[in-house]
Motif scaffolding. Sequence first.
Motif, PDB file in Angstrom:
ATOM      1  N   SER A  56       0.830  -1.200   0.000  1.00  0.00           N
ATOM      2  CA  SER A  56       0.000   0.000   0.000  1.00  0.00           C
ATOM      3  C   SER A  56       0.864   1.249   0.000  1.00  0.00           C
ATOM      4  O   SER A  56       2.075   1.191   0.206  1.00  0.00           O
ATOM      5  N   LEU A  57       0.242   2.371  -0.239  1.00  0.00           N
ATOM      6  CA  LEU A  57       0.933   3.651  -0.188  1.00  0.00           C
ATOM      7  C   LEU A  57       1.337   3.939   1.256  1.00  0.00           C
ATOM      8  O   LEU A  57       0.530   3.827   2.167  1.00  0.00           O
ATOM      9  N   GLU A  58       2.592   4.291   1.451  1.00  0.00           N
ATOM     10  CA  GLU A  58       3.090   4.552   2.801  1.00  0.00           C
ATOM     11  C   GLU A  58       3.805   5.891   2.851  1.00  0.00           C
ATOM     12  O   GLU A  58       4.390   6.337   1.857  1.00  0.00           O
ATOM     13  N   LEU A  59       3.757   6.517   4.006  1.00  0.00           N
ATOM     14  CA  LEU A  59       4.419   7.800   4.220  1.00  0.00           C
ATOM     15  C   LEU A  59       5.225   7.730   5.503  1.00  0.00           C
ATOM     16  O   LEU A  59       4.806   7.099   6.479  1.00  0.00           O
ATOM     17  N   VAL A  60       6.380   8.359   5.494  1.00  0.00           N
ATOM     18  CA  VAL A  60       7.193   8.427   6.693  1.00  0.00           C
ATOM     19  C   VAL A  60       7.815   9.827   6.771  1.00  0.00           C
ATOM     20  O   VAL A  60       8.369  10.329   5.792  1.00  0.00           O
ATOM     21  N   PRO A  61       7.696  10.511   7.904  1.00  0.00           N
ATOM     22  CA  PRO A  61       8.268  11.850   8.028  1.00  0.00           C
ATOM     23  C   PRO A  61       9.770  11.801   8.298  1.00  0.00           C
ATOM     24  O   PRO A  61      10.294  10.821   8.835  1.00  0.00           O
ATOM     25  N   VAL A  62      10.446  12.874   7.900  1.00  0.00           N
ATOM     26  CA  VAL A  62      11.845  13.090   8.258  1.00  0.00           C
ATOM     27  C   VAL A  62      11.855  14.394   9.058  1.00  0.00           C
ATOM     28  O   VAL A  62      12.058  15.486   8.515  1.00  0.00           O
ATOM     29  N   PRO A  63      11.596  14.332  10.356  1.00  0.00           N
ATOM     30  CA  PRO A  63      11.378  15.541  11.153  1.00  0.00           C
ATOM     31  C   PRO A  63      12.576  16.468  11.233  1.00  0.00           C
ATOM     32  O   PRO A  63      12.408  17.685  11.415  1.00  0.00           O
ATOM     33  N   SER A  64      13.772  15.954  11.084  1.00  0.00           N
ATOM     34  CA  SER A  64      14.950  16.821  11.196  1.00  0.00           C
ATOM     35  C   SER A  64      14.975  17.884  10.115  1.00  0.00           C
ATOM     36  O   SER A  64      15.568  18.954  10.301  1.00  0.00           O
ATOM     37  N   HIS A  65      14.326  17.606   8.965  1.00  0.00           N
ATOM     38  CA  HIS A  65      14.319  18.564   7.866  1.00  0.00           C
ATOM     39  C   HIS A  65      12.906  18.840   7.353  1.00  0.00           C
ATOM     40  O   HIS A  65      12.730  19.378   6.261  1.00  0.00           O
ATOM     41  N   ASN A  66      11.918  18.464   8.149  1.00  0.00           N
ATOM     42  CA  ASN A  66      10.530  18.844   7.883  1.00  0.00           C
ATOM     43  C   ASN A  66      10.028  18.447   6.495  1.00  0.00           C
ATOM     44  O   ASN A  66       9.385  19.246   5.806  1.00  0.00           O
ATOM     45  N   PHE A  67      10.343  17.233   6.060  1.00  0.00           N
ATOM     46  CA  PHE A  67       9.757  16.744   4.820  1.00  0.00           C
ATOM     47  C   PHE A  67       9.298  15.308   5.021  1.00  0.00           C
ATOM     48  O   PHE A  67       9.545  14.698   6.068  1.00  0.00           O
ATOM     49  N   THR A  68       8.622  14.795   4.008  1.00  0.00           N
ATOM     50  CA  THR A  68       8.026  13.469   4.097  1.00  0.00           C
ATOM     51  C   THR A  68       8.443  12.618   2.900  1.00  0.00           C
ATOM     52  O   THR A  68       8.577  13.127   1.781  1.00  0.00           O
ATOM     53  N   LEU A  69       8.644  11.342   3.139  1.00  0.00           N
ATOM     54  CA  LEU A  69       8.873  10.382   2.067  1.00  0.00           C
ATOM     55  C   LEU A  69       7.594   9.585   1.871  1.00  0.00           C
ATOM     56  O   LEU A  69       7.048   9.008   2.814  1.00  0.00           O
ATOM     57  N   GLN A  70       7.108   9.588   0.643  1.00  0.00           N
ATOM     58  CA  GLN A  70       5.900   8.839   0.284  1.00  0.00           C
ATOM     59  C   GLN A  70       6.306   7.776  -0.726  1.00  0.00           C
ATOM     60  O   GLN A  70       6.897   8.098  -1.761  1.00  0.00           O
ATOM     61  N   PHE A  71       6.000   6.516  -0.450  1.00  0.00           N
ATOM     62  CA  PHE A  71       6.594   5.465  -1.269  1.00  0.00           C
ATOM     63  C   PHE A  71       5.675   4.270  -1.440  1.00  0.00           C
ATOM     64  O   PHE A  71       4.719   4.062  -0.691  1.00  0.00           O
ATOM     65  N   SER A  72       6.016   3.486  -2.446  1.00  0.00           N
ATOM     66  CA  SER A  72       5.378   2.203  -2.673  1.00  0.00           C
ATOM     67  C   SER A  72       6.374   1.299  -3.380  1.00  0.00           C
ATOM     68  O   SER A  72       7.391   1.756  -3.903  1.00  0.00           O
ATOM     69  N   VAL A  73       6.068   0.009  -3.404  1.00  0.00           N
ATOM     70  CA  VAL A  73       6.952  -0.976  -4.028  1.00  0.00           C
ATOM     71  C   VAL A  73       6.108  -2.016  -4.731  1.00  0.00           C
ATOM     72  O   VAL A  73       4.986  -2.319  -4.313  1.00  0.00           O
TER      73      VAL A  73
END
Length: 444
Positions: A56-73
């Motif tokens: 499924s579509l997944e998201l994970v934050p990178v809080p140190s630089h205030n952005f998000t990774l949105q990914f699938s495989v």
Amino acid sequence: MLHFLEQKKIIFLCFEIMGCVHGKCCTRYPSSSDGDSGRRREKRPYKCKHILTQRSLELVPVPSHNFTLQFSVLTQHGYYPDTVERENQDSFCIKTQLQGNPNIHFFGVFDGHGQYGAECSNFVKDRLVERLANDTTLLDDPLKAYNSAFLATNSELHDSEIDDTMSGTTAITVLVVGDTLYVANVGDSRAVIAVKDGDRILAEDLSEDQTPFRKDEYERVKLCGARVLSVDQVEGLKDPNIQNWGDEYSQGGDPPRLWVPDGMYPGTAFTRSVGDSTAEKIGVIAVPEISVVRLTCNHLFFVVASDGVFEFLSSRTVVNMAAEYADPRDACAAIAGESYKLWLDNENRTDDITIIIVQIKGLSNSGASATDNEVDCGPMLMKSIKGSFDTSSVSEPEETYGSVRTDLYDTQQSCQHSVSMNRSAAIVVPSPMMHQRPSQLDVG
């Protein structure tokens, strides 16, 4: 010297025994000692013949630089008409919050080959990330930790119950640490990143395929005692003294391969891998080449994929296709479907196909790396560490460059990179039994 027909029979036997995709590893099992014979395990039955697996579509934050990774495989089992019960030898690993740190995330694709390729692939994808997760020096020296993890995993595979005499795996991995990517590559799978440049997008390779087509890799394996010959040269159809095979794109059908000095094996078309203990003796090493990239607001997404994707699709085409979809699930399906179709257009079977797409969302002036509301959105910083047997030099990059290979293409202004409530219809992987253009997938 063997008679020509006997040589040809052995070559064909090599391909048949190994079942290797596009002849990437053409090997014939030599007699093993009593000590080795016990390591070979009975192959597990594999009943599913046509499998497509997508997360499924997944998201994970990178809080140190205030952005998000949105990914699938997505991983697609290859179609082999002569060995329909063959396992999918590709595997993948996505591990977020490595070491419990919300700013460290791992993405990897592993392309196994040989009789025990699936076992090798799965072993390495588990142990490599475990090694990284348990390395207390990971944040202090990611390059050294990465290199050590690959070499330790290779040694563990040699010592395991898996017979890696003529089997192994390639590995293309991306470690995200804050706003920096560490890309470690062993073999001929690939990672590529999309970079916005005005109204165009740069498709920049984050890795460089390790094959005898590369002069540096060719010279390295020759020094290790490898014979480098194409199958036509081994069969006597071409002059073996001509050590020039053009480039991978024009001569991919009969690439140069590595052979022991006095035998007709292993015949690998790559120069680095994990496992492959026989080929290791002639220079096929597990030392990764590592690229370092600092992300900017112009980086849109990166792709990590097995060579089943890139056999008939260029990095430029893959990035172009991925940019057409707001949802990475749709992009994965479209690229896998097109790759599968092209395999069937050109061959009577397909490779296993695995692709991870990671979108970089929200990296802007608000990131922690910004100073006085300014952020550098210029060209990426990329350093390439050319791995060698001397691992002590891994922390000191030998070479800095803009990209390995760079392609440009025009992109439509309407291209969106956010998730849409109404997903685009993705391309279905075509059935090998009914070879037609991909149909539409109902993703409602």
